[in-house]
Design a protein around this motif. Sequence first.
Motif, mmCIF file in Angstrom:
data_model
loop_
_atom_site.group_PDB
_atom_site.id
_atom_site.type_symbol
_atom_site.label_atom_id
_atom_site.label_comp_id
_atom_site.label_asym_id
_atom_site.label_seq_id
_atom_site.Cartn_x
_atom_site.Cartn_y
_atom_site.Cartn_z
ATOM 1 N N PHE A 116 -32.611 129.148 -18.546
ATOM 2 C CA PHE A 116 -33.337 130.311 -18.061
ATOM 3 C C PHE A 116 -32.456 131.557 -18.083
ATOM 4 N N GLY A 117 -33.133 132.699 -17.950
ATOM 5 C CA GLY A 117 -32.426 133.957 -17.768
ATOM 6 C C GLY A 117 -32.391 134.327 -16.295
ATOM 7 N N SER A 118 -32.107 135.575 -16.011
ATOM 8 C CA SER A 118 -31.957 136.033 -14.626
ATOM 9 C C SER A 118 -33.277 136.051 -13.857
ATOM 10 N N GLU A 119 -34.404 135.863 -14.575
ATOM 11 C CA GLU A 119 -35.709 135.920 -13.916
ATOM 12 C C GLU A 119 -35.895 134.820 -12.869
ATOM 13 N N VAL A 120 -35.091 133.754 -12.918
ATOM 14 C CA VAL A 120 -35.261 132.658 -11.959
ATOM 15 C C VAL A 120 -34.356 132.807 -10.730
ATOM 16 N N LYS A 121 -33.514 133.810 -10.726
ATOM 17 C CA LYS A 121 -32.501 133.930 -9.676
ATOM 18 C C LYS A 121 -33.116 133.930 -8.278
ATOM 19 N N ASP A 122 -34.098 134.795 -8.054
ATOM 20 C CA ASP A 122 -34.667 134.934 -6.708
ATOM 21 C C ASP A 122 -35.348 133.661 -6.238
ATOM 22 N N GLU A 123 -36.099 133.018 -7.134
ATOM 23 C CA GLU A 123 -36.803 131.799 -6.710
ATOM 24 C C GLU A 123 -35.817 130.678 -6.399
ATOM 25 N N PHE A 124 -34.708 130.603 -7.147
ATOM 26 C CA PHE A 124 -33.729 129.568 -6.880
ATOM 27 C C PHE A 124 -32.943 129.847 -5.602
ATOM 28 N N VAL A 125 -32.705 131.111 -5.304
ATOM 29 C CA VAL A 125 -32.039 131.462 -4.040
ATOM 30 C C VAL A 125 -32.909 131.032 -2.868
ATOM 31 N N GLU A 126 -34.212 131.339 -2.948
ATOM 32 C CA GLU A 126 -35.128 130.959 -1.868
ATOM 33 C C GLU A 126 -35.269 129.445 -1.782
ATOM 34 N N MET A 127 -35.313 128.787 -2.925
ATOM 35 C CA MET A 127 -35.464 127.332 -2.932
ATOM 36 C C MET A 127 -34.248 126.663 -2.327
ATOM 37 N N LYS A 128 -33.078 127.205 -2.599
ATOM 38 C CA LYS A 128 -31.853 126.641 -2.041
ATOM 39 C C LYS A 128 -31.887 126.717 -0.509
#
Length: 502
Positions: A354-366
């Motif tokens: 993936f590119g940077s577009e997944v950053k926010d969702e992965f931060v929240e998921m973590k």
Amino acid sequence: MDKLESLAKELEEIQVDLMRRSWVQYTVGYDFGIDEVYEKLNSFMSDKKNFYIVCKYLDMDLNEIDKRKVEILYNAFKPYHLSKELNELNLEIQKKTNELSQVLNTFRFNIEGKEITSVEITQILSNEEDRNLRKKAYFARNQINKPLVDAGFIELINLRKEYAKAYGDNDFVEHKLKIDELSPGIFNSWKDELSKYIDILNNKRMEYAEKFIHENELMPWDQDYIGSKIAPSLNTTVDMSNYYNILMRFFLNFGIDIDKYNITYDIFSRKNKSEWGYNFPIETGKDSRILANVKNKYHEYEVLLHETGHGIHSFLLKPEERILNAGVSGIISEGIANLFGGFIYEEIFYKNFFGSEVKDEFVEMKEFDKLNYLRFVGDIFFDQELYRNNIENLDDIHEVYFKVFGELFNDKIYNEEPPFGYRIHHTTHPIYMHNYFMGDVTCEMLKKVFNKKYGTSSITEKPREFGEFLIDEVINPSGLYKYEDLFERISGEKFSFKWYLE
């Protein structure tokens, strides 16, 4: 120390044979004489001549490292030289455990008459919009409860209770903690420490339930689904055929080249193969094997990262230090594996897909994962309470389950049987699950200590230095120290929930 090292080498050869046969049982369902190897192991450990060799070293004037080696071997041999009754019970426990392992590894769930794998159940729980179908899939896991009990699960629990009593311990939980070199009261403060966060946990779960499923309560069959809503990229279809190169490139960031290690992977599902994920450290520094079950989803890389972490750990230990290696805590082992499994949410790994577009969702998921993982303490306590309550039938097990989760998290009793038997640890590795949670606490501590030492905000800023830190500060000395001593040696403080929660 030559005689002691020679004894340890003989013991290792038997254990290697046992691990190889176990690998066959878990991957294809065949038992090529596991009980016979257990008998050979028990015979070796109960041999008075062997124990005499170990005992001779107790009174010698040795350096600290050699003293630790003697302590490790003495603790390993001692249980076999207390009474004939204990040895007979131990063999009976091993045979019953092996028998039940066969039941678990070959059992398959079904929904509406159709056989379904654990991986497929996970996909339903993660992707199915219909809440009732998710609920049906969740409770399909309880189908193993009765076959497991019918095959002797309660008998196994009672054998372990009997063993602990004959050993002279208050209960099997205390016994296991003693064997694992942990303080008997290490869990005493957990309930109080956890209680401070229950309202935060339950309120956050309710907030997510209202947002994603328009309900005021998040039930167990909703959790994976909500996770997929928070981070839909986790369910992205990926080509797993290139998994090895992905893993190899990732670990090179830490200065670790898995191409140099003899790690075998068996990652696709098939009949009679265990549906869990495992690492089989067949022979330290020489042969490590990984069992997994994947179906081409990105989130499945978490188990591959975790189990490869185990494999790497095995190869970073020094094979000639077979005695010290036997003293490495399961918490350290699971902590290192969990540490690498957690990189599924970090750019250093997800950039492969993936590119940077997944950053926010992965931060929240973590954050969602970390908070929800507190509920795993319920599984840890349930495992313990099986050995502190009178268990005569399946209903007794259900009662203990609901009591634990009710007291810890204010959960309500539901009509269906709670799934518990599918979690193989209750059968094969009792009083072990705390290793995962305490391993995560250890991971958080290591990150904080490293970041403070190197002036970083994340270990991914200096991954190669972190790899060196892990080897020098954790792996190399891990057999020399008992877990709690090693934790305090690295952190400067005693083990505490605070490292995880603050």
